[in-house]
Design a protein around this motif. Structure first.
Motif, mmCIF file in Angstrom:
data_model
loop_
_atom_site.group_PDB
_atom_site.id
_atom_site.type_symbol
_atom_site.label_atom_id
_atom_site.label_comp_id
_atom_site.label_asym_id
_atom_site.label_seq_id
_atom_site.Cartn_x
_atom_site.Cartn_y
_atom_site.Cartn_z
ATOM 1 N N LEU A 224 2.658 6.280 -7.131
ATOM 2 C CA LEU A 224 1.675 7.074 -7.872
ATOM 3 C C LEU A 224 2.228 8.479 -8.090
ATOM 4 C CD1 LEU A 224 -1.771 6.165 -6.245
ATOM 5 C CD2 LEU A 224 -0.996 5.596 -8.536
ATOM 6 N N ASP A 225 3.008 8.956 -7.117
ATOM 7 C CA ASP A 225 3.613 10.282 -7.236
ATOM 8 C C ASP A 225 4.892 10.261 -8.050
ATOM 9 O OD1 ASP A 225 1.613 11.310 -5.588
ATOM 10 O OD2 ASP A 225 2.744 10.874 -3.767
ATOM 11 N N ARG B 282 0.822 -1.199 0.000
ATOM 12 C CA ARG B 282 0.000 0.000 0.000
ATOM 13 C C ARG B 282 0.864 1.261 0.000
ATOM 14 N NH1 ARG B 282 -5.365 1.176 1.719
ATOM 15 N NH2 ARG B 282 -5.485 3.381 2.149
ATOM 16 N N ASN C 243 2.357 -1.228 -15.791
ATOM 17 C CA ASN C 243 1.506 -0.846 -14.650
ATOM 18 C C ASN C 243 2.427 -0.536 -13.471
ATOM 19 O OD1 ASN C 243 -0.520 -0.553 -12.811
ATOM 20 N ND2 ASN C 243 -1.314 -2.636 -13.007
ATOM 21 N N GLU D 148 10.809 12.807 -15.677
ATOM 22 C CA GLU D 148 9.741 11.971 -15.106
ATOM 23 C C GLU D 148 9.856 10.537 -15.633
ATOM 24 O OE1 GLU D 148 9.277 14.802 -16.712
ATOM 25 O OE2 GLU D 148 8.107 16.207 -15.487
ATOM 26 N N LEU E 277 2.718 1.641 -3.289
ATOM 27 C CA LEU E 277 1.783 2.037 -4.346
ATOM 28 C C LEU E 277 1.534 3.539 -4.294
ATOM 29 C CD1 LEU E 277 -0.078 0.930 -6.604
ATOM 30 C CD2 LEU E 277 -1.853 0.676 -4.904
ATOM 31 N N LEU E 278 1.284 4.029 -3.113
ATOM 32 C CA LEU E 278 1.028 5.459 -2.947
ATOM 33 C C LEU E 278 2.239 6.283 -3.377
ATOM 34 C CD1 LEU E 278 -0.968 5.691 0.381
ATOM 35 C CD2 LEU E 278 -1.722 5.968 -1.976
ATOM 36 N N PRO F 236 3.014 1.732 -10.843
ATOM 37 C CA PRO F 236 2.770 1.805 -9.390
ATOM 38 C C PRO F 236 2.484 0.422 -8.789
ATOM 39 C CG PRO F 236 1.665 3.605 -10.510
ATOM 40 C CD PRO F 236 2.203 2.709 -11.586
ATOM 41 N N GLY G 127 -3.139 -6.934 -10.848
ATOM 42 C CA GLY G 127 -2.598 -6.284 -12.039
ATOM 43 C C GLY G 127 -1.130 -6.560 -12.288
ATOM 44 N N TRP H 229 4.531 7.705 -12.216
ATOM 45 C CA TRP H 229 3.346 7.733 -13.084
ATOM 46 C C TRP H 229 3.721 7.896 -14.556
ATOM 47 C CZ3 TRP H 229 3.031 12.183 -15.898
ATOM 48 C CH2 TRP H 229 3.793 13.270 -15.418
ATOM 49 N N ALA H 230 4.939 8.339 -14.842
ATOM 50 C CA ALA H 230 5.292 8.665 -16.233
ATOM 51 C C ALA H 230 5.699 7.413 -17.011
ATOM 52 C CB ALA H 230 6.403 9.699 -16.256
ATOM 53 N N ASP H 231 5.928 7.601 -18.301
ATOM 54 C CA ASP H 231 6.285 6.495 -19.182
ATOM 55 C C ASP H 231 7.775 6.176 -19.026
ATOM 56 O OD1 ASP H 231 6.899 4.807 -21.256
ATOM 57 O OD2 ASP H 231 5.808 5.929 -22.781
#
Lengths: 481, 481
Positions: free
Chosen positions: A24-25, A17, A234, A37, A20-21, A236, A203, A28-30
């Motif tokens: 996310l920050d 958890r 995927n 990023e 993951l959080l 995060p 996922g 998130w980029a490619d």
């Protein structure tokens, strides 16, 4: 509320958890992009791959992330078979593999390949020697789970891997159920796993293809994940999956927790047959997953049993035909030749309190009794309980439909009745059958094929055999005493 | 730091983040299970499907969640083609589709199917009439994106869908880039999209198969997602994806935001050619995505340009050959016949500040100038800038390798030099070529085929043509003035 279905999916690990959080920050980029990023995302992806590889026991460049364990299996089986096409088109797998393996095998067969299903013993285990004997010269791939998802029995993966290595045949291990508890030993070639089984998020699956293993990814090309898993990463969830697996491995308590859950499962294995009459505990009592146990209850409708356990606050699962919309018994229980009706699988998550298990043992007998009573089941001693409305099948001495051999015997017409009714009806009339004479159960329920012989074994009656009837199948039982 | 690459992946929408967190707590269990945690997960999954379907404009039972937009495309193309096998094996798609469509088409071709690539005009658009004319009687499927991912040009999906409907041929729309801005109009049959393009998390794609469309999922069977997307559902991400898409649709500001970004993009389209010499802005200026613009700069190495923009604080992307490890120009720019070198794609995320765009316009001319200076590029007026070390190719009058026709002309040997060097060398020597005479550029760089003619158009020189040389290709240019 006690959740006892970790084998379906484990509750999210706190580390997962948190990771993951954070990602996310940060992630998130490619990761394929060159700006900051993207580079940050790439670093996270690389670190996750290293952590997961270390936990699995492989090199980072041997491991790719897939969207699920199922897709890891599908991709692994297809890619290994395609690369070995010249060596042969025979796929060997145990009869108790996860459906993802069986479905991948079906595709292979539909495309003209052959598949050989390796039998298991009554505990659900394949014999390494039988695998070796079946290898032959044209085997492209062997698939073997590290431990069974329905009954917890561990497979001799190490030994099978060694035999496969000697024969030059790759072994794909479905490690979905065992990876939370430790790496898979032995010289296997491919490995598939699923993060949500160890407390990672859904996922994320893992596919490992060891160096030196020939592999030809099938399906449309894609540059992500070494061309082995198409689509945007995927990230995060990948970071969370790797972090939680690393946390499990790093936690000095993991082995202790496994030992603790093993004792709780031992207690369930011992107490359930003492507390509930007419129960069969299945799977290997020792060489098994630490947290999983399965038992089957005669004269019980599995779906009703699960429903009643849920009402009593317990979330458990079942491989029984009675809970499936397809109305066929679990292929695992069928391959083991054990009772399928009233099947309950308990898989304890990390941290399950002993008190929860004790409460389950308290509640279970009452729940089973009430379900049986509603179905009008003969009590354990053999005395009959009056039939409740709706459940009874017609019984008739020497019904016109019966064939000459049974003309003198009793015929129970359970056509159109689903598990567990055919066995209940058999149990109800056995007292009326003179010792040495037979009773014939007519049934068109697939589960009867498995459960009527299992009932005979438990009740010490003679199972004579089955034959096709005008409708359904006729199962013949001779009364011993 | 301005992030101008929303077309690769959009920053996570705040609603997505919130929904993800909430569903980690509420939606972690297996939605296929009957106990309370499973039922709760099932409710969340059903609600997410309804929300996504409403935003797409379809029925909930027509929509499944996949692990990515790429997998939605792969599954959609394969399933539609398989179901239409008897009707024909011809697959039509535009020349500017996303690589996921092209890769799915390659698989079809490798399996014996045929594919027809529909050309686009210089803005990147297919003509609906040409699609209709190409349909024929044996076309199994047409694939057309709603808007192009590299240049933003909108395709006439509505009209093409109508023509396909009349012909009884299904149309699959790759809506990945446009779905954040609104539903796709017209009677299309299948649609694919990707959540991380609209601010949802990665790990979620959508595949819609409208009722009445024949569809036969390929690959191993699986009971999840109507048999169209195997593997355990990525529920927290699915919930987050649906919630953020619903939020975009419900937000009365979405249309206003689109209009605002459209103006910002207009400003970039107008100002860049005014501020930077030798630039081509590509794509349709009006019928386009609101937030996306692409331009190409002569004499610039795209990778260096992106790197310098990153150092200046701007995260942008490129379809240029110069940034790709494959060294081939973007198939989109090639199909459009526009310049590929020094390509920059700007795609503004929701909420981009006007000041960020202004600062970009301030920084860009300086960055391009410095990259050009380092490469020793002739300045815009035609005067030459002294060549810096390392960048220069050998030039030789009447080099022995040149063929008779060019014996009298200048030959620039740019063999082994990558984009943008061949064009830079051409620009450097054009002043030495007598008016009416030719210069030949020898190059083995794929980008030269596209960029030398584009340079001739912009500099008003005559592009005579190309022919195979002993090594690489000889591109012949005649000086006009």
């Amino acid at each position: 509320m006690p959740y006892f279905d970790a084998a379906s999916t484990a509750p999210l690990h706190p580390v997962a958890r948190e990771a993951l959080l954070a990602s996310l920050d940060e992630g998130w980029a490619d990761p394929a992009r060159l700006y900051r990023e993207g580079r940050r995302a790439r670093l996270l992806l690389d670190a996750a791959r290293e952590a997961a590889a270390e936990a699995v026991g492989c090199r980072p460049d041997e491991l790719v992330f897939t969207p699920s364990g199922t897709q890891a299996v599908h991709t692994g089986v297809a890619g290994a078979l395609a690369a070995r096409r010249r060596a042969g088109r025979r796929l060997l797998h145990s009869a108790v593999e996860h459906s993802s393996v069986l479905h991948a095998a079906e595709v292979h067969e539909a495309a003209g390949g052959t598949r050989v299903e390796l039998p298991v013993d009554r505990t659900g285990r394949v014999a390494a020697g039988e695998v070796a004997a079946a290898l032959g010269t044209d085997t492209a791939l062997v698939c073997l789970q590290s431990a069974n998802h329905e009954v917890g029995t561990e497979q001799p993966v190490d030994e099978v891997a060694e035999r496969c290595r000697e024969a030059g045949v790759p072994l794909l291990v479905d490690a979905a159920q065992s990876l939370p508890w430790g790496p898979v030993p032995g010289p296997w070639s491919l490995l598939a796993a699923s993060a949500h089984k160890w407390g990672g998020p859904p996922g994320v699956g893992l596919l490992v293809v060891r160096k030196g293993t020939r592999f030809a990814p099938q399906g449309p090309a894609d540059e992500r994940e070494s061309g082995r898993s198409p689509g945007f990463e995927n990230l995060p969830a990948i970071v969370a999956a790797a972090a939680s697996l690393r946390a499990l491995r790093a936690d000095p308590g993991t082995d202790g927790e496994a030992a603790r859950l093993r004792l709780l499962v031992d207690r369930i294995r011992t107490r359930v047959p003492e507390l509930v009459p007419d129960v069969e505990v299945v799977g290997d009592p020792v060489r098994r997953l630490p947290h999983l146990v399965t038992f089957s209850c005669f004269y019980v409708d599995g779906e009703t049993l699960l429903h009643e356990l849920d009402r009593a606050g317990f979330s458990v699962s079942s491989g029984s035909s009675c809970t499936s919309s397809t109305l066929t018994p679990s292929h695992v229980l069928r391959a083991m030749g054990v009772l399928s009706e009233g099947n309950v699988r308990i898989s304890l998550p990390y941290g399950t309190a002993e008190a929860e298990v004790e409460r389950f043992l308290e509640v279970l007998p009452r729940v089973v009794r009430s379900v049986r009573e509603r179905l009008g089941v003969p009590a354990a001693g053999g005395e009959e309980v009056p039939a409740a409305a709706g459940g009874a099948a017609r019984t008739a001495p020497a019904a016109p439909a019966a064939e000459p051999a049974e003309a003198a015997g009793l015929v129970v017409d359970a056509l159109g009745k689903r598990c567990p009714v055919p066995v209940i009806e058999l149990a109800k009339v056995i007292g009326e059958v003179p010792v040495g004479r037979t009773v014939t159960v007519l049934s068109d329920d697939e589960a009867a094929r498995q459960d009527i012989p299992a009932w005979c074994t438990m009740r010490d009656q003679e199972y004579v055999g089955e034959r096709a009837a005008e409708r359904g199948t006729a199962y013949v039982v001779r009364r011993r005493a």
